[in-house]
Design a protein around this motif. Structure first.
Motif, PDB file in Angstrom:
ATOM      1  N   SER A  60      17.490  32.741 -19.042  1.00  0.00           N
ATOM      2  CA  SER A  60      18.435  33.717 -18.493  1.00  0.00           C
ATOM      3  C   SER A  60      17.896  34.287 -17.190  1.00  0.00           C
ATOM      4  O   SER A  60      16.817  33.905 -16.725  1.00  0.00           O
ATOM      5  N   GLY A  61      18.613  35.217 -16.607  1.00  0.00           N
ATOM      6  CA  GLY A  61      18.228  35.797 -15.323  1.00  0.00           C
ATOM      7  C   GLY A  61      16.796  36.301 -15.279  1.00  0.00           C
ATOM      8  O   GLY A  61      16.119  36.197 -14.242  1.00  0.00           O
ATOM      9  N   SER A  62      16.322  36.815 -16.387  1.00  0.00           N
ATOM     10  CA  SER A  62      14.949  37.333 -16.423  1.00  0.00           C
ATOM     11  C   SER A  62      13.927  36.230 -16.184  1.00  0.00           C
ATOM     12  O   SER A  62      12.838  36.493 -15.656  1.00  0.00           O
ATOM     13  N   PHE A  87      16.818  47.202 -15.096  1.00  0.00           N
ATOM     14  CA  PHE A  87      16.431  45.941 -14.436  1.00  0.00           C
ATOM     15  C   PHE A  87      15.329  46.174 -13.397  1.00  0.00           C
ATOM     16  O   PHE A  87      14.454  45.325 -13.212  1.00  0.00           O
ATOM     17  N   THR A 136      22.568  46.756 -12.531  1.00  0.00           N
ATOM     18  CA  THR A 136      23.703  46.665 -13.449  1.00  0.00           C
ATOM     19  C   THR A 136      23.684  47.733 -14.544  1.00  0.00           C
ATOM     20  O   THR A 136      24.733  48.096 -15.063  1.00  0.00           O
ATOM     21  N   ASP A 161      17.245  40.471  -6.568  1.00  0.00           N
ATOM     22  CA  ASP A 161      17.912  40.111  -7.808  1.00  0.00           C
ATOM     23  C   ASP A 161      19.402  40.398  -7.617  1.00  0.00           C
ATOM     24  O   ASP A 161      19.813  41.548  -7.483  1.00  0.00           O
ATOM     25  N   GLN A 186      25.632  33.806 -16.549  1.00  0.00           N
ATOM     26  CA  GLN A 186      26.605  34.495 -17.407  1.00  0.00           C
ATOM     27  C   GLN A 186      27.188  35.776 -16.812  1.00  0.00           C
ATOM     28  O   GLN A 186      27.869  36.513 -17.509  1.00  0.00           O
ATOM     29  N   LYS A 187      26.917  36.054 -15.540  1.00  0.00           N
ATOM     30  CA  LYS A 187      27.518  37.256 -14.948  1.00  0.00           C
ATOM     31  C   LYS A 187      28.685  36.803 -14.078  1.00  0.00           C
ATOM     32  O   LYS A 187      29.605  36.217 -14.604  1.00  0.00           O
TER      33      LYS A 187
HETATM   34  C1  LIG Z   1      21.768  40.646 -16.429  1.00  0.00           C
HETATM   35  C2  LIG Z   1      20.772  40.966 -15.378  1.00  0.00           C
HETATM   36  C3  LIG Z   1      19.500  40.369 -15.349  1.00  0.00           C
HETATM   37  C4  LIG Z   1      19.045  39.318 -16.296  1.00  0.00           C
HETATM   38  O1  LIG Z   1      19.245  39.563 -17.607  1.00  0.00           O
HETATM   39  P1  LIG Z   1      19.202  38.356 -18.627  1.00  0.00           P
HETATM   40  O2  LIG Z   1      19.590  39.007 -19.896  1.00  0.00           O
HETATM   41  O3  LIG Z   1      17.810  37.847 -18.625  1.00  0.00           O
HETATM   42  O4  LIG Z   1      20.173  37.339 -18.131  1.00  0.00           O
HETATM   43  C5  LIG Z   1      18.648  40.703 -14.340  1.00  0.00           C
HETATM   44  N1  LIG Z   1      18.988  41.582 -13.397  1.00  0.00           N
HETATM   45  C6  LIG Z   1      20.196  42.158 -13.371  1.00  0.00           C
HETATM   46  C7  LIG Z   1      20.505  43.091 -12.257  1.00  0.00           C
HETATM   47  C8  LIG Z   1      21.127  41.874 -14.357  1.00  0.00           C
HETATM   48  O5  LIG Z   1      22.336  42.437 -14.321  1.00  0.00           O
END
Ligand SMILES: *Cc1c(COP(=O)(O)O)cnc(C)c1O
Length: 360
Positions: A60-62, A87, A136, A161, A186-187
């Motif tokens: 995921s984004g992380s 975040f 977010t 990010d 997924q965003k």
């Molecule tokens: C959703 C998000 C992430 C990553 O989150 P994951 O749950 O790992 O996908 C990172 N940064 C921001 C600003 C986000 O909104």
């Protein structure tokens, strides 16, 4: 289902159809072509500078946040991180884990980043700057023109990010001189979770070349070598990458990133205008297009409202965690959502409030 959360979000019919297919074998010229097209479209939509490259990670984004920290920063850096929510806190934690020297600009939740927050770091030998363009968790959009002004003057290597900002608010990697831009599937990309991606400017590629992370799976050197031919070192989330392909082509066909941004802005404005008179107030000082965060007025409980909307109306709004759990909730403007969906949501909110749901 109606889902107003900030990820996963509602996917288009086209993306859903791809998600319903069997997953093909991927060490093929056909899949490589898909990946190289994905790279090209992402570079275009991010306004990436010439010579920039893209890598796709399964995670995921992380995962992309961690890969950025591990592969482009070292103990010789002196980083600044903006922490105005969960975040930002994640970036700060990554810098701690990977022992990157850093200082933190701590902002009160929902508050904007201002010149006076950056001035103390001007001309002080800092080398890198990490920011979540849209934090977010509170829906705040940070001022990237301001960040770019300081970053350029000081030569800071910027890691941006844009997990929820890409395709919802304007992003210009070249204009802002960003070194790494990262996002997830997924965003606003509005696909299944599982893939994150990094856009790497020349400055990032040079750092990656120099730095050896103590990690195999998130090693961007290997990812970059593989991506030269449209491949990944390990089995990727093939299905999600095929969805991303369908989605990027759809965006291209429908007018590009700018049109996506306009749509998110329109949805945000529509929703915000419709809730006038309800017992909520805007929480973020400079709200992002991707999400509206709302603080409930005295006597209401944001988490109970989230539960009531889920249980009585079958609609997902997005609760907050931590200290904001009972006071703030969020409504996303990402993915396949339209005015009529916000009409349904606002009717549900009004009906819930009339029934006394969401009271403390
Ligand atoms: C959703 C998000 C992430 C990553 O989150 P994951 O749950 O790992 O996908 C990172 N940064 C921001 C600003 C986000 O909104």
């Amino acid at each position: 289902m109606l889902n107003f959360c900030v990820g996963p979000v509602m996917s288009s019919a086209e993306v859903l159809e791809v998600g319903g297919q069997q997953i093909p074998y991927f060490r093929t010229p056909e899949f490589s072509k898909v990946m190289l097209e994905n790279e090209k479209l992402v570079l275009n939509f991010a306004h990436a500078p010439k010579d920039a490259r893209v890598v796709f990670l399964t995670g995921s984004g992380s995962a992309a946040m961690e890969a950025a920290v591990m592969n482009t920063l070292s103990q010789e850096d002196k980083a600044i991180v903006v922490n105005g929510g969960s975040f930002g806190a994640r970036f700060e934690k990554l810098l701690e884990i990977h022992k990157i020297p850093h200082d933190t600009i701590r902002l009160e939740a929902g508050h904007a980043l201002r010149r006076e927050h950056l001035e103390p770091y001007d001309g002080k030998g800092y080398t890198a700057f990490l920011i979540n363009v849209d934090e977010t968790s509170t829906g705040i959009l940070y001022d990237m023109d301001l960040v770019a002004e300081f970053a350029k003057r000081n030569g800071w290597f910027v890691i941006a990010d844009t997990v929820s900002a890409f395709l919802t608010d304007p992003f210009d990697m070249e204009k802002w001189g960003v070194g790494v831009m990262l996002t997830g599937s997924q965003k606003a990309l509005a696909c299944a979770p599982g893939i994150s991606l990094l856009v790497l400017a020349k400055s990032a590629l040079e750092r990656i070349d120099r730095i050896d992370p103590a990690c195999m799976y998130l090693n961007l050197k290997d990812a970059l070598v593989n991506m030269e031919r449209g491949q990944t070192p390990f089995t990727p989330a093939v299905g999600t990458l095929l969805q991303i392909h369908a989605r990027l082509k759809q965006i291209e066909r429908d007018g590009g990133a700018e049109e996506e941004v306009r749509k998110a802005a329109r949805m945000a404005a529509y929703f915000r205008s419709k809730i006038a008179g309800l017992p909520f107030e805007t929480f973020a000082e400079t709200p992002a297009n991707g999400v509206t965060s709302l603080r409930v007025k005295e006597g209401y409980d944001a988490y109970k409202l989230f539960e009531a909307i889920k249980d009585h109306y079958g609609i997902w709004i997005c609760p907050n965690g931590g200290a904001l759990k009972n006071t703030v909730f969020r409504i996303g403007h990402m993915g396949d959502l339209h005015e009529k969906d916000y009409d349904v949501l606002v009717d549900a909110l009004k009906d819930a409030l009339e029934h006394g749901y969401g009271k403390e």
